[in-house]
Design a protein around this motif. Sequence first.
Motif, short mmCIF file in Angstrom:
data_model
loop_
_atom_site.label_atom_id
_atom_site.label_comp_id
_atom_site.label_asym_id
_atom_site.label_seq_id
_atom_site.Cartn_x
_atom_site.Cartn_y
_atom_site.Cartn_z
N LEU A 158 -17.68 -13.38 -21.09
CA LEU A 158 -18.42 -13.21 -22.39
C LEU A 158 -17.38 -13.41 -23.72
O LEU A 158 -17.50 -14.04 -24.66
CB LEU A 158 -19.22 -12.20 -22.49
N ASN A 165 -16.08 -16.95 -23.68
CA ASN A 165 -17.11 -17.76 -24.25
C ASN A 165 -17.22 -17.42 -25.70
O ASN A 165 -17.37 -18.43 -26.60
CB ASN A 165 -18.46 -17.39 -23.54
N CYS A 218 -22.83 -17.02 -30.72
CA CYS A 218 -23.61 -16.70 -29.51
C CYS A 218 -24.37 -17.90 -28.84
O CYS A 218 -25.32 -18.40 -29.87
CB CYS A 218 -24.36 -15.42 -29.63
N CYS A 272 -25.78 -11.60 -27.21
CA CYS A 272 -24.17 -11.56 -26.51
C CYS A 272 -23.77 -10.04 -26.58
O CYS A 272 -23.11 -9.45 -25.45
CB CYS A 272 -23.50 -12.53 -27.13
N THR A 330 -22.28 -7.45 -23.74
CA THR A 330 -20.79 -7.09 -23.65
C THR A 330 -20.85 -5.56 -23.60
O THR A 330 -20.00 -5.12 -22.94
CB THR A 330 -20.09 -7.74 -24.90
N LEU A 390 -29.65 -12.22 -21.11
CA LEU A 390 -28.69 -13.00 -20.63
C LEU A 390 -29.14 -14.27 -20.00
O LEU A 390 -28.57 -15.27 -20.33
CB LEU A 390 -27.49 -12.50 -20.01
N GLU A 434 -18.60 -19.78 -17.51
CA GLU A 434 -18.61 -18.33 -18.17
C GLU A 434 -19.76 -17.64 -18.28
O GLU A 434 -19.62 -16.72 -17.73
CB GLU A 434 -17.79 -18.55 -19.43
N LEU A 435 -21.05 -18.16 -18.68
CA LEU A 435 -22.07 -17.54 -18.93
C LEU A 435 -22.70 -17.44 -17.41
O LEU A 435 -23.54 -16.30 -17.27
CB LEU A 435 -23.16 -18.39 -19.91
N ALA A 488 -20.85 -14.30 -15.70
CA ALA A 488 -21.45 -13.22 -16.59
C ALA A 488 -22.77 -12.74 -16.11
O ALA A 488 -23.22 -11.47 -15.89
CB ALA A 488 -21.43 -13.35 -18.05
#
Length: 246
Positions: free
Chosen positions: A29, A32, A40, A77, A81, A134, A175-176, A179
């Motif tokens: 995250l 990204n 975001c 986002c 996190t 997410l 990346e997403l 996560a």
Amino acid sequence: MELVRRLLLAHCAAHTLSVIAGLLVVVPLALNGSAFKGRCALFSRGFWRTENLTVGGGEAEEVTHLVVQQWGPPAACQFATFVGVFTVLYGATQSWRSLFYLHRRHDDTLFSAFLTLLLSLCLLFLSGGASVTLTLGLVSWCDTVTDQNTRPYSCAESQSVPLYLDVETSSFYSELTCAQIALWCVTALWLTHSILSFLRLYHSHSQQISGPCLSREKELLLGQAHLDCPLPCQHIHPPQTPAVFI
């Protein structure tokens, strides 16, 4: 005591896995967010448009590119996190405490075990909400990128397709997705923490109740033994034969 050690070992292993899973949430995250310049991508809305653009400093040519009408709310986002960061910090702290308890051969007090269970349940619901947020946010962004699945490529393939945005989109899906998977693992681990915390609380409660009961039983047994033998036992000597003098 053996049960306490097993529960502590299991809890320590779960916290160690939580640290790893939390890092797999936070690092992708963060990467990204850096690539998207603090924006975001989750729940972002946009559309595709064809127009003449100057690409690479050459002549203008007709290009179909993505136009983002509104970027997603930063809280979407930041929520994920936050859960990842808290999981890493809490997991590292609790791993150290579990190792300390294993070395000292004791466990939490009843009140401390109750607070641990309450915190685990709260974080279970928070991580579950962050995981759903997410997941839905990524689905919404993928629908925007693929134009409701009408483009000739999938969402995973779109990160290698030029979108002509002012952000770096070459690895957003990797990346997403990383996560997202890690955050669902964090949710499963918080469920494990809740179960282990309940077992430790139940064991501490049982020990606190059984301790005074055992002492009371011991006192009753000692009192019964004292009543059965109120007087000290006397040594019985055989009668002595009088001496006969001749």
